[in-house]
Design an enzyme around this catalytic site. Sequence first.
Site, PDB file in Angstrom:
ATOM      1  N   ARG A 261       0.797  -1.220   0.000  1.00  0.00           N
ATOM      2  CA  ARG A 261       0.000   0.000   0.000  1.00  0.00           C
ATOM      3  C   ARG A 261       0.834   1.277   0.000  1.00  0.00           C
ATOM      4  NH1 ARG A 261      -4.723   0.424   4.377  1.00  0.00           N
ATOM      5  NH2 ARG A 261      -5.124  -1.596   3.397  1.00  0.00           N
TER       6      ARG A 261
ATOM      7  N   HIS B 276      -7.572  -4.536  -7.755  1.00  0.00           N
ATOM      8  CA  HIS B 276      -7.329  -3.801  -6.508  1.00  0.00           C
ATOM      9  C   HIS B 276      -8.613  -3.752  -5.676  1.00  0.00           C
ATOM     10  CE1 HIS B 276      -4.639  -1.220  -4.205  1.00  0.00           C
ATOM     11  NE2 HIS B 276      -5.607  -0.326  -4.051  1.00  0.00           N
TER      12      HIS B 276
ATOM     13  N   TYR C 275     -18.010  12.012 -14.751  1.00  0.00           N
ATOM     14  CA  TYR C 275     -17.919  13.157 -15.649  1.00  0.00           C
ATOM     15  C   TYR C 275     -16.558  13.278 -16.327  1.00  0.00           C
ATOM     16  CZ  TYR C 275     -22.080  14.643 -13.068  1.00  0.00           C
ATOM     17  OH  TYR C 275     -23.321  14.700 -12.505  1.00  0.00           O
TER      18      TYR C 275
END
Length: 739
Positions: free
Chosen positions: A33, A79, A123
Amino acid sequence: MSVETSGHIEETPLAEALSERYLAYAMSTIMSRSLPDVRDGLKPVHRRMIYAMRQLRLDPSSGFKKCARVVGDVIGKYHPHGDASVYEALVRLAQDFAVRYPLVEGQGNFGSIDGDNAAAMRYTEARMTEVARALLQGIDEDSVDFRPTYDGEEEEPVVMPAAFPNLLANGAAGIAVGMATNIPPHNVGEICDAAMLLVRKPDSSVADLMALMPGPDFPTGGVIVEDRETLLQAYETGRGSIRIRARWAVEPGRFGTWQIVVTEIPYQVQKSRLIELIADLMEQKKLPLLGDIRDESTTDIRLVLEPKSRGVEPEVLMETLFRATPLESRFGLNMNVLGADRVPGVRDLREVLQAWLDHRHEVLQRRSRHRLQAVDRRLEILDGFLAVYLNLDEVIRIIREEDDAKAGLMATFSLTELQADSVLNMRLRSLRRLEEIEIRKEHADLSAERAGLNDLLESEVLRWKTIAGEIKEIRKAFGGGKLGARRTELAAPPRVIDVSVVEAVEREPLTLIMSANGWVKTVKGHAADPAAQKFKEGDKFRLAVECQSTDRLCFFATDGRAFTLRAADLPRGRGDGQPIRLLADLSNDEDVVAVFPVREGERHLLASSSGRGLVVRDEDMVAEKRTGRQVLNLKDDESARICLPVEGDHVVVLGQNHRMLVFPVAQLPEMARGLGVALQKYKDGGLLDACILSSTAGVAWPDPARVRGFADFRDYLGKRADVGRAAPAWATRKPKPKT
């Protein structure tokens, strides 16, 4: 669940169960991570994101796709984490003010340097940049290992081939469990120059590399104001602090007026937050020289600072802003990365560059072997074609009449199984004389390529020459033009500007009160009664320091940094005060060792837990910035333990081995900063306590209520760094109070 295990309860100590689970969590955070890989400079989320975009064919030359589609593929296949965190990572890779060489090209609202958030993923659209494509170059040629994804349905690369030096070019930041990383971005042209030097001269030092790669190159520009020695030490150790200032210039106005225009701000500073902070300080009258601030930015930054009067020197005005605002900030260098063996560690500049070059060397070998296998296979097929072209009639007869045409071909022409299959799969239109000529030409070209590949695999010198050529191509592709031009200027440390006359403070006696939990305040007058002070529940009195309202107070911390706060700026009254960690950039893991008013010409002894120390002048410890100043450099697992005024002529050192040594103060070096020298020699353990002894007045140590004369210490006189003698019982009976 089987019958035998049903209802079975196994008792385990809570501490053991917690430690086992916490260790698993810590390792997962470190490995999967927070820390990047030294070879490709990517964390797993970034690596999986780029690979998913490749699978979606989002090349730089293709069209864009919705970010929601990319995020969906990433969390669905590779993931298994939240979509918000993955989208945030994608957005950052597309922000040219956050990443020096963006890996993602965004279309839509991807946020701004003001701290505005990006639009929702439904968007915005994205595709890879040429930099990302360079990271993936050769991934289909067995250049890296693959592993199963979390559900075993797909495969993902363990590391990218990384033709682009991403770790140093884009930097990295992350906080794991018990460790962190913070690597600044650099100029890729300079990185390539340093890498080629390392290829030519593998024994090059960090100083040699820094002659070509002098320091960070931040995407937001700015000016680095650190001397070369400080930068060299940071890159040699993998840890350090780099000071960055905003770029500014004076614009003259009418009738002798002028204004300052800031065109670049330090890396990771939000412009809107910076303006809010300056406005708040102006309202609190802590910036008396500044009259107004305006934001005239468009796509480029333009902050206009107007002085209160034209008689103010621009340098003095900017110095007050640098001291009080993030127009000057520090970047903490910490090159802690995962190696090729998946072991985390802090590496210097040479080790990081060498690790990338070694990875490229391995990738070259694997790609060459993969290509050699493909060439050998094709040559075998072409040999079969050439063998049958002289007997096409026999080939046709065997195919028409034999029950097992494949076996017949293999027996008649001594073909391999691969060659026989290729002949049987050949199209009729290939049975031409022209085709035979083309096959012979292809055979000759592949034979030459095969010889070249064998030479490459047998010669290490030739492989490194090939890698140098690849590095030159990367430099040509990304080291020039607007993208490759250096943005951050490297400047010499600025001259010291006295701003003490800027703000007049009425002189009055004050007493600093500090609690055990680090809350500070001042009360009027001296000889304040600790018992009369109020503290939060669970907190208590720690120390009191008498000073004046005009004094600057130095807080020396366990991480070796010194912080300077003005006594007049500290909270006053009978309240709880404020935590020192809000007034200075002090982490929760660190504590304050000592507090004292800065006096011109006076000196302090600083010492670490390992027993190294030095003498520092008070003025060299002044740092009126939240980040403070690193005065005592520390190695791993060390902390600052001693900070004493030098009010005597001898140093008394007591080790954890209960041996005591006395030596003259003159044997200690006086430095502005450094690691220090050994005070006492230890076989095991380190420094327990120390004090400054006056040969005429003695010292109240270790019991503050009793003064001991020089005669009590005479038998322990020696030279600095001696072992010392067994300490008397009175020296070890009671430790020195923290006050």
